[in-house]
Design an enzyme around this catalytic site. Structure first.
Site, mmCIF file in Angstrom:
data_model
loop_
_atom_site.group_PDB
_atom_site.id
_atom_site.type_symbol
_atom_site.label_atom_id
_atom_site.label_comp_id
_atom_site.label_asym_id
_atom_site.label_seq_id
_atom_site.Cartn_x
_atom_site.Cartn_y
_atom_site.Cartn_z
ATOM 1 N N GLY A 81 0.788 -1.228 0.000
ATOM 2 C CA GLY A 81 0.000 0.000 0.000
ATOM 3 C C GLY A 81 0.818 1.275 0.000
ATOM 4 N N GLU A 82 2.094 1.179 0.386
ATOM 5 C CA GLU A 82 2.901 2.390 0.508
ATOM 6 C C GLU A 82 3.337 2.904 -0.855
ATOM 7 O OE1 GLU A 82 3.561 -0.121 4.203
ATOM 8 O OE2 GLU A 82 3.300 -0.425 2.052
ATOM 9 N N ALA A 83 3.197 4.219 -1.056
ATOM 10 C CA ALA A 83 3.472 4.830 -2.357
ATOM 11 C C ALA A 83 4.922 4.642 -2.782
ATOM 12 C CB ALA A 83 3.134 6.323 -2.308
#
Length: 412
Positions: free
Chosen positions: A173-175
């Site tokens: 989920g982390e950009a």
């Protein structure tokens, strides 16, 4: 003939024949003893090899489980410290899994081997793979590059390549992690397909446009479905300042519109999660129900069920035996030692309710009136019996029905 009627030469010849016969019988016996010794050595070797392979499979299974573990599920909460470094915990658990496998000589520390292990993905949680690949540790970055290099994208359009890539793991989920992964993907795609785009930046931007298009077209919460013209407008000037051919964009758009991406959904929906913390697991021999042959199976005891697999890496079991209302006991078998038997004490002679997969992969009803299982030692057999007895549950309904049937039978 009567030995007394033989001449001296004939008597001597007869003695020679008897002596040679005795020597031949002794030599034959020696050969038999040597052959028996060779077979005994082969048996010892096979037992040792089987034990070694079983131990290797067990260690491999443990390593995979360590890699798959989610610290939120298995970690203990001391204050709120684990919330502050959940990403570090994730990395630590995956590192422990890789480290365990390398320490037990099941995986080398070479980044290429680790990447191949993740790419094959046997028994691995795809969310865990994505989290590991997303870490920015120098080793993880090298593994990410090697992992992406395992993919062959030559002669695939961008949607086809993305389908392959996004199925091999689950995007975190982390950009920042997504950025690193998609950047590596874009470089690999352009290397496999020179001349399709003017730069990796074009591939990178268009890949995200396609992923967003997939969401807009197929997410039930999105009411405004973008038309093709909007997709074209979104990607104007991304190919080194010029536009991509409209035919190329049309092919990509139609591909996504007709078939959405298949995204791995293995957090809680995968049977492997059922087997993270089993009561007991190990290799046992199982006697067939219809065909009475012994086959080696990997058994897992958990949640009042006994599951058996053909291989430890299988995600779905070959058979499931619910333990409710069953009993277990030691039993002697003429062909195999250290046996135990699962049976229904109330309904002897009736099939135990269970299921298995047949040769075509279809789920069918089991054919066992009892299950006979052989362990490798008396200690192992007793351990399984104890664990199964602790796991067995009894449903009062079945006891009531059984008692009522007996009462009816006695009145007749």
């Amino acid at each position: 003939p009567d030995p007394g009627q033989l001449s001296s030469s004939e008597t001597e010849e007869l003695q020679q024949i008897r002596w040679h016969r005795k020597q031949l019988l002794e030599d034959i016996q020696k050969l038999k003893d040597e052959i028996a010794d060779v077979f005994a050595q082969i048996d010892c070797f096979e037992i040792a090899e089987e034990s070694r392979m079983a131990q290797k499979e067990k260690e491999l299974c443990i390593g995979r489980k360590k890699f798959n573990m989610d610290p939120v599920k298995v970690g203990s909460c001391r204050g709120f410290g684990w919330l502050l470094c959940r990403g570090c915990s994730w990395a630590l658990y995956h590192l422990q899994g890789i480290q365990y496998l390398t320490e037990h000589k099941l995986l080398s520390a070479d980044v290429q081997d680790i990447a191949q292990f993740l790419y094959k993905g046997e028994g691995l949680n795809k969310t865990a793979i994505g989290t590991y690949l997303g870490e920015r540790d120098p080793t993880n970055l090298k593994v990410l590059q090697a992992f992406v290099d395992c993919h062959e994208f030559a002669n695939l359009n961008l949607v086809q390549a993305l389908r392959q890539f996004l199925w091999s793991f689950r995007l975190p989920g982390e950009a920042q992690k997504i950025d690193r992964m998609m950047e590596t993907f874009a470089s690999r795609y352009c290397l496999c397909n020179p001349g399709v785009f003017q730069s990796t930046d074009t591939c990178y931007v268009l890949s995200f446009s396609i992923i967003m298009l997939n969401t807009s077209l197929h997410n039930p919460n999105v009411r405004d479905r973008p038309p093709f013209e909007r997709f074209v407008s979104m990607n104007r000037g991304i190919n080194g300042g010029s536009n991509l051919p409209e035919e190329q964009l049309r092919n990509l758009f139609d591909s996504i519109k007709s078939e959405p991406f298949s995204i791995p959904e293995d957090d809680g929906n995968d049977l492997t999660h059922t087997f993270f913390n089993p009561d007991l697991e190990g290799w046992l021999l199982k006697l067939g129900g219809r065909v009475k042959t012994w086959k080696r199976r990997w058994f897992i005891l958990t949640d009042s069920c006994l599951y058996y697999f053909e291989f430890t890496t299988d995600k779905e079991p070959r058979g499931i035996i619910p333990l409710e209302n069953l009993s277990v006991q030691k039993v002697d078998d003429p062909k195999k030692p250290f046996c135990l038997e699962l049976y229904n004490p109330s309904c002897r002679g009736q099939k135990i309710k269970a299921c298995k997969t047949d040769g075509d992969g279809k789920v069918v009803e089991g054919k066992h009136e009892s299950y006979r299982i052989s362990a490798s030692s008396a200690e192992e057999r007793d351990q399984w019996i104890q664990a199964i007895r602790a796991s067995i549950t009894r449903v009062p309904f079945y006891d009531l029905v059984s008692a009522r049937k007996k009462r009816i039978a006695n009145k007749q």
